[in-house]
Structures are given as C-alpha cells and as structure tokens.
Write an enzyme that holds these catalytic residues in place. Sequence first.
Site, short mmCIF file in Angstrom:
data_model
loop_
_atom_site.label_atom_id
_atom_site.label_comp_id
_atom_site.label_asym_id
_atom_site.label_seq_id
_atom_site.Cartn_x
_atom_site.Cartn_y
_atom_site.Cartn_z
N LYS A 177 94.13 -35.32 42.28
CA LYS A 177 93.42 -36.49 42.06
C LYS A 177 91.98 -36.18 42.02
O LYS A 177 91.37 -36.02 43.20
CB LYS A 177 93.64 -37.41 43.40
N GLY A 230 85.40 -33.60 50.38
CA GLY A 230 84.66 -34.91 50.30
C GLY A 230 84.18 -35.25 51.64
O GLY A 230 83.63 -34.24 52.33
N GLY A 231 83.92 -36.56 51.96
CA GLY A 231 83.10 -36.94 53.19
C GLY A 231 84.06 -36.93 54.32
O GLY A 231 85.20 -36.84 54.41
N GLU A 252 87.14 -29.34 53.17
CA GLU A 252 85.51 -29.24 53.15
C GLU A 252 84.85 -30.47 53.23
O GLU A 252 85.05 -31.46 52.17
CB GLU A 252 85.31 -28.40 52.21
N CYS A 291 76.93 -30.32 48.55
CA CYS A 291 77.47 -30.23 50.06
C CYS A 291 76.49 -29.15 50.68
O CYS A 291 76.40 -29.28 52.05
CB CYS A 291 78.92 -29.91 50.15
N GLU A 391 74.51 -36.82 56.58
CA GLU A 391 74.36 -36.33 55.33
C GLU A 391 74.21 -37.41 54.19
O GLU A 391 74.95 -38.58 54.44
CB GLU A 391 75.94 -35.65 55.02
#
Length: 497
Positions: A177, A230-231, A252, A291, A391
């Site tokens: 996805k 992702g977040g 991650e 990132c 972030e």
Amino acid sequence: MSAQQTIHVGGEWRAAVSGATREIIDPADATVFAVVAEGGTEDTDAAIAAARTAFDQGEWPRTPVAERAALLRRVAELLQRDREEIGLLESRDAGKTLEEGRVDVDCVSDAFRYFADLVMNESGGRVVDAGSPDIHSVVVHEPVGVCALITPWNYPLLQASWKIAPALAAGNTFVIKPSEITPLTTVALIELLVEAGLPVGVANIVTGAGDPVGARLAEHPDVDLVSFTGGLSSGTKVMRTAADSVKKVALELGGKNPNVVFADACGTEEGFDTAVDQALNAAFIHSGQVCSAGSRLIIEESLRERFVGELARRAEKIRLGRGTEKGVECGPLVSRQQLAKTEEYVASALAEGAVLRAGGARPEGEGYEGYFYRPTVLDQCHRDMRVVREEIFGPVLTVETFRTEDEAVALANDTEYGLAGAVWTADPGRARRVAGRLRHGTVWINDFHPYLPQAEWGGFGKSGIGRELGPAGLAEYREAKHIYQNLAPRPVRWFAG
C-alpha cells in the site's frame, strides 16, 4: 491499464470494487494530473487472498535462489531502461527535483542488485555441531509468508524497493500500500515486476488510504508480517493492531536528527565551506521531507555567529521551483496539509522565542502557486521548543549551541527518536568518541545523508524497530528453522516399560 485501474490483484489490474477514485495533485501548481483507484477493505481482502494462495500453493517460495536473484536483476535493468520516465514521474508526484528522481531510480536499481547478490552468496544453512557424528543439525531460513508493505509519501519508489527487494529475495509474496498522496511510481514498479516474469499473485498493490487499507493489512490474520515506514502515530497504531494476530512487525518511524559541528571542523576556509554546505544539504534536500534530515544544527558556541550567518545567507539563495525546471534546487512540499503544518511549526517557534534568520514564509510571485515554503533557519532554539522536539518534515532548521563535548552529546541524544546523526570535527579521537556515544541507528562523521544498501538502516527509540537494507534487512523477511536429523536412531529407554 486505464488511469483508474491501479489496483493489482492476482495478476489483474482493476478498479476499486466501490468504483471510488482519488485525484493526484501536482504539488508544484496544486492541479490534478492523475486519477487512481481508491481501494477499500474488499480490495485489500482480495489482494491478501491472492498473496496467500500464491505463497501456499504457488511456485515462488520454492523457486531456486538463482532464479529469484535473476528476476531481481531483470527488474534493476528495466528500471534503468525506464529511468527518465520513472524519474520524471517521481519528480512530479512527490515534488522533488528531476535529478533527485533520477538518483532515486538508480538507488532502487542498486537495492534490487544488492539483495540478488546477497541471497546468491549465502550457504545452504548454518551447520550446528551437536557433539555426535550420528546427528546432522542445520539452521535454515525460510520466507515469512504474506508480507504487508506500507510505504510513505516522501520517497515512494525508494521505500518500496527497500521492502519489495528483500521480500522477494527471501521468497515471500506481498501486498503493498503506497501513500495515497504519491502512489504512481509504486504502480510503475509493480508493472516492471510483472514484465520481469514474477509469477501471478506474488506482487499485489492496493492504492488507497491508510484507513481502511493499511488498517486492514495490519489486522488481517492471513498476513504474516507488516513492514511500515511513516509517522510515529500511525506506526504505533499498526503495531497495536498487529499484536492481536501476533504477526511480525518492522517499523521505521522517522527522526529528529542532530548535526553536531565542532569549531575545529571549521579551522580552515575549506573546512568551514564544507560544513556549511553540508548543513544546507542535511536540512533542505527534498525540502526537508526526509526521515533522516539534519533538522537540528547543534554548533559550538564560539562558531555560531559566523556559521549561522553564512548558512542563512546561502539558504536565502536556494532556488525554488518546479522540480523539472532547469536550475531549480528545491521543489515544493508534497501537499497543502504539509505546508500548513510547516507554517504552524515556524509560528510556534517564533512565539517561543526563536530568532528567524532566513525564510519563514511562502515565496511570492508567478510560479509559486503550489505548496512552496522558503528554506528556514531558526536561531537561538532550545530543547523545550516543539520545533526542536517534534518531526516537521519541512524545510526548517533549528540552531542550538554547546560549549563542551559532553554537552554536545547530551543535546544530540535528547530526543525520543534515534534514526541518524552526524558529527563534524577535525579530531579523529573526538570523532570516534562522539560517534560511539550517539544513540542513533546511523552516524555520519564529516558527512551527511549517504547510505549503502549493504549497511543496515533503522533507528533507536521511537524511530522504530527492526532494520532495512543489509543482511538484517533480508532477515526481517525470513524465519529461522532448526532441522535436527538423527542418522542412527535407537531406543531412548527413558521409561522402563
């Protein structure tokens, strides 16, 4: 395949079961330039079923390693054949410069080649000495099974390859996805896998939102592994959901990465120029939407005024624009939401006492109708500010200062994340000491941003669990099995009978 048939299930390109679609926005001018299928739960279940059948009954998990490696190399060749087209698509979809898009294609090709070589160079298993000539004991590695791969919007193609290449090398099947914001190059990659001869059902893609598609992948009992990039908030939801079926999880989740500059690194004009240049690169490449972006400049107090002054001067000269235009150095942010988020962080920093040295606003004039934000330098920041701790994923660099080596290390490690960091110094002993004390998954000495496909990538703390790339990146997609063979079986006589 029509523009709206971007779901690939069991060897067939199709539209969403619901008929829903999503417009893909060009971030450079905020216009629609593509339409994709908006998959849902039914599409996801069908993709998982196809991957499950392909793993349980298909040929790929039992395909000889040499054949799997050969297919990965064919994919690398096809990527290079289509380098310009895919690089352009990545540039337009994600907003990055065309040169960055081309480099991404090259890095993806390298990843496929690396994992092809890695599996080809392995032995047939690890022999375990059982202490008897009558016992043959070996540990082998087998594919996990059906893998759910969920990728972010900032490096859509690259992050897909970091998951797909080792998953296939290990003999798995998968459902991927991509981010609903930037799905186009992942769709193109699936097309190349099909062209390379991957068996039906091994590679499946569902384009759609995290809820319901990502959520369904995480919870489905027929999925054996979830790999998510992702977040932090979304990653913890994935981990929590996956726990109900006790599936393997690799995460991650980004970083808040320190770039520590000691004054001795700038003892010469060349050293000063290099450190300033690399600080710009660390913070502002791809508009800071990385990132591992070096968004925290931690600089020795005696150097601050000269260094930050020159950094701000150069930041103001960074050329913004559409990534395909000649001379453009930095493209737009990926979406209206990301632009608004960046603006809010800068406003909060200024309210908390930060001093604006460069940027801090959208550029004005023709050609900036999209989601552009000027590279921003915020001086006199401290660890209690949101802009320092959270972030941002935007072109915002904060500046903190230190006086001693211990203080520099303490500042660099004062984050809940731990993905990457760098130290700049002319003292080799200090370089080794500081690198050894930094609690980050990657530490650069007198450099920033390079990575190697043969070296593991991942973070400490809330930057995630597990690793991508390197031998450990392949191991994520495998299960270890111990096979113990008795060559001379005889009664044990444990029970008298």
